[in-house]
Design an enzyme around this catalytic site. Structure first.
Site, PDB file in Angstrom:
ATOM      1  N   PRO A   2      61.659 -11.489  34.426  1.00  0.00           N
ATOM      2  CA  PRO A   2      61.294 -11.557  35.902  1.00  0.00           C
ATOM      3  C   PRO A   2      60.065 -12.393  36.325  1.00  0.00           C
ATOM      4  CG  PRO A   2      61.484  -9.346  34.925  1.00  0.00           C
ATOM      5  CD  PRO A   2      61.473 -10.394  33.921  1.00  0.00           C
ATOM      6  N   GLU A   3      60.257 -13.150  37.432  1.00  0.00           N
ATOM      7  CA  GLU A   3      59.038 -13.980  37.624  1.00  0.00           C
ATOM      8  C   GLU A   3      58.367 -13.141  38.884  1.00  0.00           C
ATOM      9  OE1 GLU A   3      59.734 -18.115  37.850  1.00  0.00           O
ATOM     10  OE2 GLU A   3      61.619 -18.007  36.875  1.00  0.00           O
ATOM     11  N   LYS A  52      52.328 -11.675  36.531  1.00  0.00           N
ATOM     12  CA  LYS A  52      53.834 -10.712  36.095  1.00  0.00           C
ATOM     13  C   LYS A  52      53.119  -9.301  35.641  1.00  0.00           C
ATOM     14  CE  LYS A  52      56.136 -14.987  34.494  1.00  0.00           C
ATOM     15  NZ  LYS A  52      56.736 -15.560  33.525  1.00  0.00           N
ATOM     16  N   ARG A 121      42.491 -13.292  31.683  1.00  0.00           N
ATOM     17  CA  ARG A 121      43.315 -14.323  31.220  1.00  0.00           C
ATOM     18  C   ARG A 121      44.122 -14.885  32.039  1.00  0.00           C
ATOM     19  NH1 ARG A 121      44.463 -10.300  26.880  1.00  0.00           N
ATOM     20  NH2 ARG A 121      43.038 -10.291  25.477  1.00  0.00           N
ATOM     21  N   ASN A 162      60.516 -19.621  34.321  1.00  0.00           N
ATOM     22  CA  ASN A 162      61.160 -20.881  33.988  1.00  0.00           C
ATOM     23  C   ASN A 162      61.932 -21.526  35.217  1.00  0.00           C
ATOM     24  OD1 ASN A 162      61.763 -23.050  32.263  1.00  0.00           O
ATOM     25  ND2 ASN A 162      63.534 -21.847  31.577  1.00  0.00           N
ATOM     26  N   ARG A 254      60.700 -22.628  26.305  1.00  0.00           N
ATOM     27  CA  ARG A 254      61.806 -22.221  27.073  1.00  0.00           C
ATOM     28  C   ARG A 254      62.647 -23.628  27.444  1.00  0.00           C
ATOM     29  NH1 ARG A 254      61.003 -17.908  30.177  1.00  0.00           N
ATOM     30  NH2 ARG A 254      62.931 -17.561  30.438  1.00  0.00           N
TER      31      ARG A 254
END
Ligand SMILES: [Zn+2]
Length: 266
Positions: A2-3, A52, A121, A162, A254
């Site tokens: 999931p983006e 995310k 991060r 991606n 990816r």
């Protein structure tokens, strides 16, 4: 995976369903029993999306951190739900509403230090109002890694997956292998603008449709799923702008997709 737009949609949905309500929490799978026991009977105060990641804030100060990873997903049921699947890590129930989380990479209670560490991060999230575009520009300008890999680095920019990186790089005519620091100011502005527009459209509609239908000579309503992307998963198919075969290779662990003509290597 999931983006970011999916995460923001979940946050909005879960706020609407559960905010201000007393929630019954359990772990049908058994892997989050201790955490669910602590959450059980608390009031959900807010849900905050960041890239995310999701942070659920509860009435006694507890914070639940969720990262869906590649396979995690929520399901929502109104009324009597079916039996939980064996992988259901967390179940939240308020009144008629049941939310179930299965397959996440992370589903943990975090203290303020742990939350701060996670957030430290993460680069700016374009879907958040506080997103610092200058910090993203500076982070790319420091990196000699390929821009296609840098866009997936959540420390540079949070929430890009991606599909968005492939489509935004194509739309701006940027070869994915170019060093991140080689972007001209106009190229960065294009990339940031496209990523923002794609994420916002995705958060609104729940879909990733990046193609401008006028380029296909059809209306938005006439678009079929095959029409939705310029390059993503279109290896060897003709580019929608120049008819060159779309190429694909591995970049940042990816598969990246690009047009050799529209995205010159220079
Ligand atoms: Zn092309």
């Amino acid at each position: 995976m999931p983006e970011g737009h999916t995460i923001h949609r979940y946050a909005r949905q879960h706020r609407r369903l559960l905010r201000g309500r007393t929630v019954a929490a359990s772990s049908p799978q058994g892997r989050f029993v201790a955490g669910a026991t602590l959450l059980n009977g608390l009031v959900l105060e807010d849900v905050e999306p960041y890239g995310k990641h999701l942070f659920y804030r509860w009435s006694d100060g507890l914070v639940l951190h969720v990262h869906l990873g590649l396979y995690g997903a929520f399901r929502q049921f109104d009324g009597e739900p079916p039996p939980p699947t064996p992988g259901t890590r967390l179940q939240l129930v308020a009144g008629n509403t049941t939310l179930r989380l299965a397959g996440p990479t992370a589903c943990d209670l975090v203290d303020p230090d742990q939350e701060a560490l996670i957030r430290a991060r993460l680069g700016p999230d374009p879907l958040r109002r506080d997103a610092d575009v200058d910090a993203v520009r500076a982070a790319l300008a420091r990196r000699s890694t390929p821009v296609g890999a840098a866009l997936l680095d959540q420390r540079v920019v949070a929430g890009i997956g991606n599909v968005f990186r492939c489509e935004a790089l194509f739309d701006c005519g940027i070869h994915p292998d170019r060093p991140a620091r080689s972007l001209a100011p106009g190229e960065f502005d294009c990339l940031w603008g496209r990523l923002n527009a794609m994420l916002r459209h995705g958060a609104r509609t729940g879909r990733i449709i990046t193609v401008d239908p006028t380029e296909l000579g059809i209306s938005r309503r006439a678009m079929r799923p095959d029409d939705w992307r310029y390059v993503y998963r279109r290896t060897d198919l003709p580019c929608r702008r120049c008819a060159s075969p779309i190429r694909s290779w591995t970049l940042g662990a990816r598969t990246i997709y690009a047009c050799p003509l529209c995205q010159p290597e220079r």
